[in-house]
Write a protein that holds these residues in place. Structure first.
Motif, PDB file in Angstrom:
ATOM      1  N   UNK A 224       0.884  -1.169  -0.052  1.00  0.00           N
ATOM      2  CA  UNK A 224      -0.083  -0.013  -0.032  1.00  0.00           C
ATOM      3  C   UNK A 224       0.795   1.129   0.161  1.00  0.00           C
ATOM      4  N   UNK A 225       1.703   1.322   0.914  1.00  0.00           N
ATOM      5  CA  UNK A 225       2.796   2.581   0.853  1.00  0.00           C
ATOM      6  C   UNK A 225       3.722   2.498  -0.282  1.00  0.00           C
ATOM      7  N   UNK A 226       3.980   1.444  -0.822  1.00  0.00           N
ATOM      8  CA  UNK A 226       4.760   1.420  -2.230  1.00  0.00           C
ATOM      9  C   UNK A 226       3.936   1.825  -3.384  1.00  0.00           C
ATOM     10  N   UNK A 227       2.522   1.477  -3.231  1.00  0.00           N
ATOM     11  CA  UNK A 227       1.581   2.007  -4.447  1.00  0.00           C
ATOM     12  C   UNK A 227       1.612   3.624  -4.294  1.00  0.00           C
ATOM     13  N   UNK A 228       1.221   3.997  -2.821  1.00  0.00           N
ATOM     14  CA  UNK A 228       1.061   5.524  -2.865  1.00  0.00           C
ATOM     15  C   UNK A 228       2.649   6.168  -3.376  1.00  0.00           C
ATOM     16  N   UNK A 229       3.528   5.759  -3.184  1.00  0.00           N
ATOM     17  CA  UNK A 229       4.774   6.321  -3.390  1.00  0.00           C
ATOM     18  C   UNK A 229       4.865   6.473  -4.909  1.00  0.00           C
ATOM     19  N   UNK A 230       4.638   5.231  -5.686  1.00  0.00           N
ATOM     20  CA  UNK A 230       4.577   5.358  -7.155  1.00  0.00           C
ATOM     21  C   UNK A 230       3.640   6.102  -7.662  1.00  0.00           C
ATOM     22  N   UNK A 231       2.348   6.169  -7.104  1.00  0.00           N
ATOM     23  CA  UNK A 231       1.330   6.912  -7.635  1.00  0.00           C
ATOM     24  C   UNK A 231       2.047   8.814  -7.463  1.00  0.00           C
ATOM     25  N   UNK A 232       2.573   8.924  -6.282  1.00  0.00           N
ATOM     26  CA  UNK A 232       2.817  10.437  -6.139  1.00  0.00           C
ATOM     27  C   UNK A 232       3.920  10.636  -6.945  1.00  0.00           C
ATOM     28  N   UNK A 233       4.892   9.881  -7.085  1.00  0.00           N
ATOM     29  CA  UNK A 233       6.064   9.982  -8.248  1.00  0.00           C
ATOM     30  C   UNK A 233       5.764   9.773  -9.621  1.00  0.00           C
ATOM     31  N   UNK A 234       4.494   9.675 -10.120  1.00  0.00           N
ATOM     32  CA  UNK A 234       4.250   9.659 -11.468  1.00  0.00           C
ATOM     33  C   UNK A 234       4.467   8.257 -12.155  1.00  0.00           C
ATOM     34  N   UNK A 235       4.661   7.180 -11.157  1.00  0.00           N
ATOM     35  CA  UNK A 235       4.739   6.063 -11.653  1.00  0.00           C
ATOM     36  C   UNK A 235       3.789   4.918 -11.594  1.00  0.00           C
ATOM     37  N   UNK A 236       2.478   5.570 -11.352  1.00  0.00           N
ATOM     38  CA  UNK A 236       1.307   4.665 -11.254  1.00  0.00           C
ATOM     39  C   UNK A 236       1.100   3.686 -12.225  1.00  0.00           C
ATOM     40  N   UNK A 237       1.113   4.231 -13.499  1.00  0.00           N
ATOM     41  CA  UNK A 237       0.679   3.167 -14.620  1.00  0.00           C
ATOM     42  C   UNK A 237       1.905   2.285 -14.730  1.00  0.00           C
ATOM     43  N   UNK A 238       3.061   2.506 -14.491  1.00  0.00           N
ATOM     44  CA  UNK A 238       4.289   1.641 -14.657  1.00  0.00           C
ATOM     45  C   UNK A 238       4.327   0.575 -13.781  1.00  0.00           C
ATOM     46  N   UNK A 239       3.936   0.919 -12.478  1.00  0.00           N
ATOM     47  CA  UNK A 239       4.162   0.091 -11.274  1.00  0.00           C
ATOM     48  C   UNK A 239       2.755  -0.627 -10.703  1.00  0.00           C
ATOM     49  N   UNK A 240       1.603  -0.248 -11.400  1.00  0.00           N
ATOM     50  CA  UNK A 240       0.380  -0.756 -10.869  1.00  0.00           C
ATOM     51  C   UNK A 240       0.502  -2.189 -11.049  1.00  0.00           C
ATOM     52  N   UNK A 241      -0.453  -2.893 -10.320  1.00  0.00           N
ATOM     53  CA  UNK A 241      -0.297  -4.452 -10.028  1.00  0.00           C
ATOM     54  C   UNK A 241      -0.968  -5.073 -11.131  1.00  0.00           C
ATOM     55  N   UNK A 242      -1.666  -4.342 -11.806  1.00  0.00           N
ATOM     56  CA  UNK A 242      -2.458  -5.042 -13.141  1.00  0.00           C
ATOM     57  C   UNK A 242      -2.903  -3.671 -13.846  1.00  0.00           C
ATOM     58  N   UNK A 243      -3.229  -4.050 -15.058  1.00  0.00           N
ATOM     59  CA  UNK A 243      -4.094  -3.205 -15.982  1.00  0.00           C
ATOM     60  C   UNK A 243      -5.495  -3.635 -16.332  1.00  0.00           C
ATOM     61  N   UNK A 244      -6.488  -2.889 -16.201  1.00  0.00           N
ATOM     62  CA  UNK A 244      -7.655  -3.400 -16.658  1.00  0.00           C
ATOM     63  C   UNK A 244      -8.014  -2.281 -17.796  1.00  0.00           C
TER      64      UNK A 244
END
Length: 554
Positions: A224-244
């Motif tokens: 969860x913290x890793x997801x929040x960091x990825x989202x805040x730093x603009x890497x949400x699409x690259x590091x998402x658990x999956x894409x729908x």
């Protein structure tokens, strides 16, 4: 497969219900979740479930007895009739759940081509693709978590751009690509990272991410913290658990879809709402949820909160910049607002003339909660985050709370922040646990250093007390010998005679005897002072030992 059952499929029922329309023919490919079929039937669609396990097919069929709008097919994708055409196809787990050992289609593009042929003209496809390098993989400690078949299957897309290319090769246009967080099989936040890249720090979208429940099992990091960091730093699409990905036929009309879909859970109660960004504000609409938990009303997940960071984020940013004037301004405006909501749940609202608004208004504020509780919670979170601030690093959370209250212009006393469902701490991953162990070791070492220092002082004071006691006994024995001597008795006889006749006459006993009495009194006072100091040191040593034991408790 007769004796086979799959794990629960990916949960994208809200997204599928938004894509489907009344009267649509919907294919649930590999979906064995009853709630997804129930949502689509509630929309008014005609649902066909394709399941490779016979036990799963019987379970789904038995859950909806007598409903002729539901058709269940048991088998791999080879069993799908060639003449079947569907307006909507939902495959949240990708082609992997559509194959069986005797299936003739063994690669990803072949399964996608078969789904494309089953899609009617103008139809929509909801396709889930797991990210082999997503946050759930980076946080996983299990070796089998890294041995995903997609890592070695060169035909399976490994990133979002490859997914879009594969869809384009089959004449499908990807109109939306949602990143799932924090896990692929049970995403609690679906967000279009490309469209929301300029709102990565908004509290309305970061709040649901931070409140997600981490996956069960051991973890190297908190996903969860890793997801929040990825989202805040603009890497949400690259590091998402999956894409729908929602794709449509090039001749079809694009459905109106939200920018994000969030699922909130509170002690067994659930609510789902959608988020859309327009004109600098978020538009939040509740999709499902009932007020079944005391103090929590999900129907308040509505309205248009501002698209701004939370007050806590603004304060932490000011602390890192050492901007004391900005810290004082924000805290005084918050105190003047008069609503002691948690700072990470408070949004500056430009349209309210410098006021604030809650980001999550669903929780009823406890009657005994004051601004001291909000400042105490922020002080703890600021210290635990390790962020720089313009005050001494030796300040405790209670001392920092009093200081923040002074900056806000209010007098506060240290309080214990209650563990409410909205602020309850989550479990730690291996990395967080190692960091916490190192912190506890440092705290215990420091506490035992204080205890050792106090024990040395106690030993020194004990030696001094023993020496003084020996000196007192020696002087007391000398005084007793002097008082019992014949010369002292004869010198005191006239005084006793005068005392009997009620005549007050002062006869000096002798300066030497008075000096010895004064010296005995001073020695006894010195011993009493040392005893008081020894008791104080003992209490301090006991306090340090208790603190060390408390910090060492996990």
């Amino acid at each position: 497969m007769a004796e086979w059952t799959d794990l629960p499929s990916g949960d994208c029922g809200e997204l599928a219900a938004l894509v489907a329309a009344p009267g649509d023919r919907v294919l649930l490919a590999g979906v064995n979740r009853l709630d997804v079929a129930d949502r689509l039937l509630a929309v008014g669609a005609h649902v066909t479930c394709l399941l490779r396990g016979l036990l799963d097919a019987e379970t789904v069929r038995g859950a909806f007895p007598g409903d002729d709008r539901l058709t269940v097919l048991a088998g791999a994708i080879d069993w799908l009739p060639d003449e079947a055409a569907f307006d909507v196809i939902v495959a949240p787990d990708g082609p992997g759940r559509l194959l069986s050992p005797d299936s003739g289609l063994l690669d990803w593009p072949a399964v996608l081509a078969r789904l494309r042929r089953a899609l009617a003209t103008g139809g929509r496809l909801v396709l889930g693709v797991e990210n082999p390098l997503g946050v759930h993989r980076l946080a996983d400690t299990r070796v089998d978590g890294w041995l995903a078949p997609a890592e070695f299957a060169t035909t399976c897309p490994a990133n979002l751009a490859a997914v879009r290319t594969a869809l384009a090769d089959h004449h499908l246009t990807a109109i939306r690509a949602y990143g799932g967080f924090p896990s692929f099989d049970n995403p609690q936040v679906l967000a279009d990272a490309d469209r929301l890249s300029s709102h990565a720090t908004d509290a309305v979208i970061c709040g649901p991410l931070s409140r997600c429940s981490p996956p069960d099992g051991p973890a190297l990091l908190d996903s969860v913290r890793l997801s929040l960091k990825a989202w805040r730093h603009g890497q949400g699409a690259a590091l998402a658990a999956g894409w729908f990905v929602v794709a449509c036929d090039r001749d079809g009309l694009s459905p109106d879809l939200p920018d994000a879909i969030c699922r909130e859970s509170r002690d067994g109660a659930h609510a789902t709402y959608e988020l859309r960004i327009a004109d600098g504000r978020w538009h939040r609409v509740l999709l499902s949820g009932e007020a079944t938990l005391s103090g929590w009303d999900p129907k308040r997940f509505t309205g248009t909160p501002p698209a701004t960071p939370s007050l806590e984020d603004l304060l932490v940013s000011a602390c890192v910049r050492q901007d004391r004037a900005e810290i004082r301004r924000l805290l005084r405006e918050y105190a003047a607002w008069g609503n002691p909501t948690a700072l990470d749940n408070t949004l500056p609202d430009p349209e309210s003339g410098g006021g604030f608004t809650p980001a999550d208004p669903t929780w009823a504020r406890p009657a005994d909660q004051s601004i001291a509780h909000a400042l105490a919670r922020f002080a703890v979170r600021l210290i635990e985050s390790g962020a720089a601030h313009p005050w001494p690093t030796t300040l405790t959370a209670d001392q920092l709370t009093v200081l923040l209250g002074h900056l806000a212009g209010v007098t506060v006393t240290p309080v214990k922040t209650p563990a409410t469902p909205a602020t309850r701490s989550r479990g730690m991953g291996l990395a967080e646990a190692l960091t916490e162990i190192a912190r506890l070791r440092t705290a215990v070492s420091t506490a035992y250093g204080h205890v050792t220092w106090l024990e040395e002082i106690l030993a020194s004071r004990e030696r001094t007390i023993k020496q003084l006691r020996r000196k007192v006994r020696r002087r007391t024995n000398e005084l007793r010998r002097l008082r019992g001597s014949l010369a002292v008795r004869f010198s005191r006889a006239p005084r006793r005679l005068l005392d009997r006749s009620s005549t007050r006459v002062s006869l000096p006993i002798g300066p030497q005897h008075e000096v010895r009495d004064d010296e005995e009194t001073s020695l006894r006072k010195r011993i009493a002072d040392l005893e008081t100091e020894r008791r104080a040191l003992t209490r301090a040593a006991r306090h340090f030992a208790q603190e060390a034991t408390h910090d060492a408790t996990p």
